[in-house]
Design a protein around this motif. Structure first.
Motif, PDB file in Angstrom:
ATOM      1  N   SER A  40      -6.257 -51.701  -7.454  1.00 30.72           N
ATOM      2  CA  SER A  40      -5.914 -50.282  -7.355  1.00 30.72           C
ATOM      3  C   SER A  40      -6.508 -49.634  -8.605  1.00 30.72           C
ATOM      4  O   SER A  40      -6.520 -50.256  -9.661  1.00 30.72           O
ATOM      5  N   GLU A  72      -8.569 -50.188  -3.767  1.00 30.17           N
ATOM      6  CA  GLU A  72      -7.357 -50.006  -2.954  1.00 30.17           C
ATOM      7  C   GLU A  72      -6.538 -48.851  -3.534  1.00 30.17           C
ATOM      8  O   GLU A  72      -5.677 -49.044  -4.375  1.00 30.17           O
ATOM      9  N   ASP A  73      -6.881 -47.667  -3.075  1.00 26.56           N
ATOM     10  CA  ASP A  73      -6.312 -46.456  -3.678  1.00 26.56           C
ATOM     11  C   ASP A  73      -5.393 -45.706  -2.728  1.00 26.56           C
ATOM     12  O   ASP A  73      -5.293 -44.492  -2.801  1.00 26.56           O
ATOM     13  N   GLU A  79      -2.553 -43.489  -9.113  1.00 23.69           N
ATOM     14  CA  GLU A  79      -3.936 -43.379  -9.575  1.00 23.69           C
ATOM     15  C   GLU A  79      -4.085 -42.809 -10.986  1.00 23.69           C
ATOM     16  O   GLU A  79      -3.273 -42.000 -11.408  1.00 23.69           O
ATOM     17  N   TYR A 231      -0.550 -51.760   2.189  1.00 24.34           N
ATOM     18  CA  TYR A 231      -1.416 -52.851   1.709  1.00 24.34           C
ATOM     19  C   TYR A 231      -1.636 -53.876   2.815  1.00 24.34           C
ATOM     20  O   TYR A 231      -2.758 -54.312   3.064  1.00 24.34           O
TER      21      TYR A 231
END
Ligand code: GLU
Length: 544
Positions: A40, A72-73, A79, A231
């Motif tokens: 991420s 993987e955002d 973020e 996920y």
């Protein structure tokens, strides 16, 4: 009705087969491993994530496979700014080659997009596929209902999650679903699990061995309220479409394996090979815990950068903890590129390794001792340019002398091992520069012997043997022992030994009693600079 429902939820989706054609099987040689690093974008790469990225890249590159970077955002709350750039830069800095995916040259490869938020339509298409075969459904449970469900499950010690009677919307008719959606009721998409908790599944993990779990029976979330996948769902979709052969990731995901097993199954895809890495542990007083990027400075890559531990040493250390046979290989091939060592899943410890800073620094010390003098010099320049401009300028100004000094007892079978990081060099080298030497206050002890030595004994054209013999003559003249055996037997009969004499000379020119070979140091300093030092600090030596 079903079609209408799907159209209502996902108006713009494609057929699963469209993507299967778009992302064909990879054309690689037999046994080639395809791995990915899938972070991420929540900050910097740290020791733990570097470990899995490096192991993944090594497994791929050792087999002429592919290592790709996927971002993987989908959890946008977590973020951070420049998260992606930082990850790419950190991997680049460690020479971990990204063959495909998100790279410093933009996205590379035909299996993209490689940033999950750009793949929304793909996840929607696969969720709609599962809805079309009645293996997914919109769920209207509210936050409050979910909370109540959890409370009951905790109180009655039941399995936590949405399943069985708790899955209230699982069997709603499509008509009612359409009505609710049109009514504006919020929903998410859940898997309609077919699992039975009383049945067992078996998975072979390449690191952890044969694993057995009860089947998943939870209607896990596939698409969240914000429209992005979880996920679990993204993992199954992406690693299938991107043809990942080996999923190398932290073992915190082990407990989710039954979910992943079911998701691959309902999507009709083969399970990848799983390789769950144990975390790097640290001893914290009495307890042993995971190395933490929040608590431990040693977890940050920047810590080593500032210290001047070379990236190669960190990779050597990571391979040492990754493969139990690596250390033996490296000891036998210390000057060989580590690319020659073949990573082996069978040699990965299934329990976590304890982080050992001393060992890392020791590996670094060995590594630095094997560098050629000019390589060492260049790396030292890079380091000091960033962290010590005064030292950097001196290294540039006196390049030849510096390299000659660095080369003392180097470039030989058993080189000197002075430094475990570049930050230690100045402390052992500053005295070679007059600019720094004359800033230090010096002791004038034993000035008579020192003056006598430089006036009457030292000759810069002497060979090392002649030089040493003169040192012995000097020692004898002042009654110091030249025979160490005799000295040890009767230390009280002498003021000291030849070691003390040479240390006096050493200290007079360097201030230190431990330096690389003094003969070489004096040669590099040369007559003029030696005289300057003597005149400054031992003024009585001045001859008229
Ligand atoms: N985004 C996940 C993480 O950062 C990736 C885990 C995986 O490699 O599948 O933990």
């Amino acid at each position: 009705m079903k079609d209408e429902l799907i159209k209502l939820i996902f108006p713009n989706v494609k057929d699963k087969s469209y993507y299967e054609e778009k992302y064909p099987k990879r054309d690689l040689k037999e046994g080639a491993v395809v791995t990915r690093f899938a972070p991420s974008p929540t900050g910097f790469v740290h020791m733990g994530s570097l470990f899995s990225a490096y192991v993944s890249s090594k497994a791929a590159h050792d087999t002429d496979g592919v290592f790709f970077l996927r971002i993987e955002d989908t959890d946008q709350k977590r973020e951070v700014e420049n998260g992606i750039e930082n990850i790419i830069r950190d991997l680049d800095n460690f020479d971990i080659k990204i063959d495909e995916g998100v790279t410093s040259n933009g996205e590379v490869g035909i299996y993209g997009p490689y940033i999950q938020t750009h793949r929304k339509e793909i996840y929607e298409s696969f969720a709609s596929y599962l809805m079309s075969i009645d293996l997914a459904y919109p769920c209207f449970l509210t936050e409050k209902e979910l909370e109540e469900m959890r409370e009951i499950q905790e109180k009655d010690k039941l399995e936590i999650g949405c399943y069985g009677a708790f899955a209230k919307y699982r069997d709603l008719s499509d008509e009612e679903r359409i009505k609710k959606i049109k009514n504006g009721e919020p929903y998410i998409i859940r898997l309609k699990s077919q699992g039975d908790i009383n049945k067992r599944i078996h998975i072979k993990d390449l690191i952890k061995g044969d694993l057995e779990f009860p089947e998943n029976n939870i209607d896990v979330v596939l698409i969240k309220g914000d429209g992005f996948p979880t996920y679990h769902f993204a993992h199954a979709v992406d690693d299938s479409l991107m043809h990942t052969t080996h999923v190398i990731r932290g073992d915190e995901w082990l407990s989710s394996l039954p979910i992943h097993y079911e998701l691959f199954k309902v999507l009709g895809y083969k399970l990848p090979k799983y390789c769950h890495l144990s975390p790097i542990m640290i001893q914290d007083g009495e307890i042993r815990r995971k190395l933490s990027k929040r608590k431990d400075k040693e977890a940050a890559i920047s810590f080593y950068h500032e210290l001047g531990v070379p990236k190669e040493a960190i990779k050597l250390y990571l391979l040492t903890i990754a493969n139990s046979n690596f250390e033996e290989w490296y000891n036998a091939n210390p000057r060989e590129s580590i690319d020659k060592f073949k990573f082996d899943f069978k040699k990965v410890s299934s329990s976590g390794s304890l982080f050992d800073m001393e060992k890392l620094l020791n590996i670094s010390k060995n590594y630095l001792s094997y560098l050629s003098a000019s390589d060492f010099y260049n790396r030292l320049l890079e380091y000091t340019k960033e962290y010590d401009s005064e030292f950097y300028n001196l290294l540039v100004k006196y390049k030849d002398d510096s390299i000659e000094f660095i080369n003392i007892e180097r470039e030989r079978k058993k080189p000197r091992k002075d430094y475990s990081s570049f930050s230690e060099v100045k402390d052992n080298m500053w005295y070679m520069f007059d600019e720094l030497f004359f800033k230090e206050k010096k002791s004038l002890d034993n000035s008579e012997i020192i003056i006598d030595y430089f006036n009457n004994y030292y000759d810069s054209s002497d060979t090392e043997e002649e030089w040493f013999n003169k040192m012995k003559d000097l020692a004898s003249k002042y009654g110091y022992a030249t025979d160490m055996k005799a000295y040890k037997e009767e230390p009280d009969s002498y003021p000291g030994s030849i070691v003390d004499i040479s240390n006096m000379i050493r200290i007079s020119m360097t201030t230190k009693d431990n330096t690389p070979n003094l003969y070489n140091i004096l040669k590099i300093l040369g007559k003029t600079r030696i005289e300057k030092r003597i005149n400054e600090y031992y003024p009585s030596s001045k001859k008229d």
